[in-house]
Motif scaffolding. Structure first.
Motif, short mmCIF file in Angstrom:
data_model
loop_
_atom_site.label_atom_id
_atom_site.label_comp_id
_atom_site.label_asym_id
_atom_site.label_seq_id
_atom_site.Cartn_x
_atom_site.Cartn_y
_atom_site.Cartn_z
N THR A 116 0.82 -1.21 0.00
CA THR A 116 0.00 0.00 0.00
C THR A 116 0.86 1.26 0.00
OG1 THR A 116 -0.10 0.01 2.40
CG2 THR A 116 -1.87 -1.12 1.26
N ASP A 142 11.20 -5.90 8.12
CA ASP A 142 12.40 -6.23 7.35
C ASP A 142 13.28 -4.98 7.35
OD1 ASP A 142 11.03 -8.50 6.91
OD2 ASP A 142 10.53 -8.07 4.84
N GLN A 158 12.89 -2.22 4.88
CA GLN A 158 11.64 -1.50 5.03
C GLN A 158 11.71 -0.50 6.17
OE1 GLN A 158 8.85 -4.86 5.05
NE2 GLN A 158 10.13 -5.64 3.41
N GLN A 206 3.35 -5.12 11.80
CA GLN A 206 2.23 -5.26 10.89
C GLN A 206 1.66 -6.67 10.91
OE1 GLN A 206 3.28 -3.29 7.29
NE2 GLN A 206 1.37 -3.92 6.34
N ASN A 240 7.22 -7.26 -1.36
CA ASN A 240 8.18 -7.65 -0.32
C ASN A 240 7.68 -8.84 0.50
OD1 ASN A 240 6.22 -6.02 0.83
ND2 ASN A 240 7.63 -4.60 1.75
N THR A 273 8.12 -12.59 1.95
CA THR A 273 9.17 -13.53 2.32
C THR A 273 8.82 -14.94 1.89
OG1 THR A 273 9.60 -12.19 4.25
CG2 THR A 273 10.54 -14.38 4.25
N ARG A 286 -2.76 -10.14 0.85
CA ARG A 286 -2.03 -10.46 -0.38
C ARG A 286 -2.23 -11.87 -0.91
NH1 ARG A 286 4.01 -10.16 2.39
NH2 ARG A 286 3.24 -10.85 4.41
N THR A 298 5.73 -12.31 8.44
CA THR A 298 6.70 -13.17 9.10
C THR A 298 7.26 -12.44 10.31
OG1 THR A 298 8.29 -12.28 7.54
CG2 THR A 298 7.41 -14.46 7.07
N1 GSH Z 1 8.57 -9.73 4.44
C1 GSH Z 1 7.58 -9.86 5.45
C2 GSH Z 1 6.97 -8.51 5.83
C3 GSH Z 1 6.33 -7.80 4.69
C4 GSH Z 1 5.54 -6.52 5.08
O1 GSH Z 1 4.36 -6.47 4.89
N2 GSH Z 1 6.20 -5.48 5.59
C5 GSH Z 1 5.56 -4.22 5.88
C6 GSH Z 1 6.59 -3.35 6.54
S1 GSH Z 1 6.02 -2.42 7.88
C7 GSH Z 1 5.09 -3.57 4.59
O2 GSH Z 1 5.67 -3.78 3.57
N3 GSH Z 1 4.03 -2.76 4.59
C8 GSH Z 1 3.56 -2.08 3.42
C9 GSH Z 1 2.08 -1.94 3.39
O3 GSH Z 1 1.46 -1.86 4.43
O4 GSH Z 1 1.49 -1.96 2.31
C10 GSH Z 1 6.53 -10.84 5.01
O5 GSH Z 1 6.53 -11.27 3.86
O6 GSH Z 1 5.70 -11.24 5.82
#
Ligand code: GSH
Lengths: 338, 395
Positions: free
Chosen positions: A43, A198, A201, A152, A104, A106, A89, A156
């Protein structure tokens, strides 16, 4: 947010119920028919996938999608981006809402084996880290006992955090929200002492703070987070395309093919380069012979993609590190196109 | 299905000609058909998901969850199962629903009555309250309260404190936790006895008033009993209850009990918002009671407060309860917005994190929907029962 989740879940149920054949339907045909690639992104995460005020998306995950669009449709602009929270997702991918997920995400065993999805390579090797306000005076993650942590949902991150604190006999209280915007707001408002995600991020989110220099990222990395594009299981042709477009970009960097010189290099004496930029590799995947040429010409090789979005000359200021090529001290390595 | 016209014989019709039997048969058939339809959909879904390599079934409920939850009314740790996360989420949802319904009703009745007040200022304030709060989306109000609350509160080391027992900071409101030792049972029993005594006394006072007209100070005596009896028991049992105080250790306060800001913000937002609707329902209900009733009460010499309590409200309730039920149902369902500000309700921990970690969307969404359905049906059933009790009884 909840509405969307429910809608997605409903879609998933309907899709599973009514379309026994959809699993094997060719995503490639759909994309070509539509003339548009639908790509699931975050987002808003600067450097990875982030819209500007005119809704133009940019970032390394966005470029990964664009490269596929260039290879398949001949035009890197023919992508529709669907912003998804971490929670939404996989459902969006499973239900066919999107053609590929580049958010992003994992690569883990559980996801790979029980969600009906396939990981098509790694476009960024990451690891989980912690960010704190400098005024807290914390120098290491080991000093975080009793801290409140913003993170969040559906990541992971949630699991690694629990493991890490348990392993070190420390307590924490998790404040779990849906989007990274909310995490950073909670952090800013002082609701939590630490923000965890991560590491890349964290650098990205730090740029969203009013004063990025007030916060610092702690040195510890507590997990392996190989991030990469994801496709639905059961469509091997599409899986191959997404996987090999990324490999083509990595190979191109290794061979010195860039967006600038790709056109000339087509007639290179080096047989590997000639095979990559022409040859029958495309035909074997059901797409044009210029698939890699278009991807590289329009989006660039892996190194260009990295430097443009998260490299040292961007606000993210991330060094190549482990994401350097295997022969330059990193671990980015692609099988040969042959 | 043409019926044969025969001579009117007293003989019993054949079963297929008997309307009662026929109607039951058709209904049974309809149920079977619908059941079969859902069965096919269910089976088809499972088969398709298996074909796509997506795990199915409820086996995940016993697997360890591996993630932490901010607030839990029962024991919970990362080692607990997904089944446990379901319980934790469910209890958190029930907690916010019950508290929300309580406060929304309280505020709603107050504002509704205030809007009809002859005091100009009071009535205008109530109007402004209603028109503002019910016209702003709930989600925005939640964000507003959450970030307003967070911004207004100091960090833990600068907490606002009252007498070293209560601390307020941006991590929550901390207060002492009672520790129950041996003998606490006496105090508990005393509370139960006190309540029973109050109920009996109220009944007795009511009967006495009906027969003799004498009033009794039920309220004061009740408060006396409710406090006095447990306190006596507490000292008699050798002071078995002690308090654990919260204290600042490291980043945060440890020990004691805590109300998290997410709960406060959610509770405020949801109570104030729903109260605005309830206030309008209450106003409509009161206006539906004919003015003659008030005049009659005045003529009998009743003062305004008893008039409202004894004459107007009981009649208004009949109009108020049905729409009030809808508001309660809305409140319970709206509580699922909690996830937006990080309150760990069922939608957040179960349909959010658990779904994402296990990927079992169909099972989890089905369970979650079943829970909301059950909560709503329970509220409906209770309100219907209450409505029946309050409905006009024709004598
Ligand atoms: N790599 C991890 C974490 C991915 C993740 O969602 N990270 C947050 C970082 S705070 C993000 O990208 N947020 C973006 C969003 O809310 O759209 C996963 O695959 O579970």
């Amino acid at each position: 947010m909840k509405k969307l989740t429910i809608a997605l879940a409903a879609c998933a149920v309907t899709a599973f119920t009514l379309s026994p054949l959809a699993a094997n339907a060719a995503t490639l045909d759909n994309v070509k028919k539509r003339g548009m690639l639908v790509c699931g992104v975050s987002t808003g995460l600067p450097g990875f996938s982030n819209p500007d005020s005119k809704n133009n998306w940019s970032g390394i995950d966005v470029d990964t999608c664009r490269a596929v669009a260039a290879a398949v449709l001949g035009d890197a602009q023919k992508v529709k981006f669907t912003p998804l929270t971490a929670k939404e997702r996989f459902t969006a991918l499973q239900s066919g809402e999107i053609d590929m997920l580049s958010r992003n995400t994992t690569w883990t065993h559980t996801r790979d084996t029980s969600l009906g999805i396939n990981f098509a390579g790694v476009n960024y090797y990451d690891g989980q880290g912690f960010m704190v306000m400098k005024k807290l005076g914390v120098k290491s993650a080991k000093e975080l006992n009793g801290a409140s942590v913003c993170l969040q949902a559906g990541t992971t991150t949630e699991l690694n955090l629990a493991d890490y604190f348990r392993e070190h006999g420390m307590k924490y209280s998790p404040i779990t929200v849906d989007t990274s915007d909310q995490t950073i707001k909670g952090f800013e408002a002082g609701r939590c002492d630490i923000l965890t995600s991560d590491q890349s991020q964290l650098y990205s989110l730090r740029t969203k703070l009013p004063d990025p220099n007030a916060a610092m990222v702690l040195p510890e990395i507590i997990s392996k987070e190989p991030l990469g594009p994801v496709v639905r299981q059961g469509d091997d042709q599409w899986f191959n395309i997404v996987k090999w477009v990324l490999y083509a970009q990595i190979n191109a960097e290794e061979m010195g093919v860039t967006s600038k010189n790709a056109e000339e290099m087509k007639s290179s004496k080096n047989p590997s380069i000639a095979r990559l930029l022409g040859g029958d590799a495309g035909a074997k995947m059901g797409i044009g012979a210029d698939w890699a040429l278009q991807a590289i010409k329009q989006v660039g090789n892996y190194g260009e993609m990295f430097e443009r979005n998260v490299g040292l000359n961007t606000p993210m200021k991330i060094a190549r590190g482990v994401n350097a090529l295997w022969n330059k001290g990193g671990i980015q390595y692609a099988p040969p196109v042959r | 299905m043409a019926e044969k016209e025969g001579p009117l014989t007293p003989s019993k019709p054949a079963p297929w000609n008997n309307p009662a039997v026929r109607s039951i048969a058709f209904q049974a058939l309809a149920i079977l058909a619908v059941g079969y339809f859902f069965y096919v959909i269910f089976q088809n879904t499972l088969t398709n998901m298996e074909k796509r390599g997506i795990s199915t079934g409820f086996g995940f409920l016993t697997e360890p969850s591996g993630f932490g939850i901010l607030m839990s009314l029962v024991d919970y740790s990362e080692a607990s199962s997904y089944g446990r996360t379901f319980v934790v989420g469910l209890l958190n949802t029930l907690l916010i629903s019950v508290l929300g319904i309580f406060f929304a009703t309280l505020i709603g009745f107050t504002v509704g009555v205030a809007r009809l007040s002859s005091n100009w200022l009071l009535a205008k304030i109530a109007t402004v309250y209603i028109e503002t709060l019910r016209n702003i989306p709930l989600l925005l109000q939640m964000f507003f309260w959450y970030f307003a609350v967070l911004a207004a509160l100091p960090s833990p080391n600068k907490s606002i404190e009252w007498g070293g027992n209560f601390f307020l900071n941006n991590r929550g409101l901390y207060f002492p936790r009672p520790i129950f030792e041996d003998g606490s049972g006496f105090v508990g029993a005393a509370v139960v006895i006190a309540i029973a005594a109050i109920v009996l006394m109220a009944k007795w006072a009511h009967r006495r008033q009906e027969t003799t007209g004498q009033q009794f100070h039920t309220v004061y005596v009740s408060i006396g009993i409710l406090i006095g009896l447990p306190v006596l028991a507490y000292f008699a049992a050798g002071m078995p209850i002690s308090l654990e105080y919260a204290a600042l250790k490291g980043f945060n306060f440890q020990g004691g009990m805590r109300i998290i800001p997410e709960l406060m913000a959610l509770l405020w937002a949801i109570s104030f918002y729903t109260a605005a609707f309830i206030a309008e329902i209450v106003r409509a209900g009161i206006l539906a009671v004919s003015h003659g009733q008030t005049e009659a009460a005045n003529a009998l010499g009743l003062r305004p407060a008893p008039t409202l309590r004894l004459v107007v409200v009981p009649q208004a309730l009949r109009v108020i309860i049905p729409p009030l039920t809808s508001q309660f149902l809305n409140l319970a369902k709206n509580s699922s917005l909690a996830t937006a500000i990080g309150y760990p309700d069922l939608v957040a921990v179960f349909m959010g994190t658990t779904l994402n970690q296990t990927g079992q969307a169909v099972e989890i969404v089905a369970m979650t929907m079943a829970v909301y359905l059950a909560i709503s049906l329970t509220i409906s059933a209770f309100m219907n029962w209450y409505n029946k009790r309050k409905a006009l009884v024709e004598r």
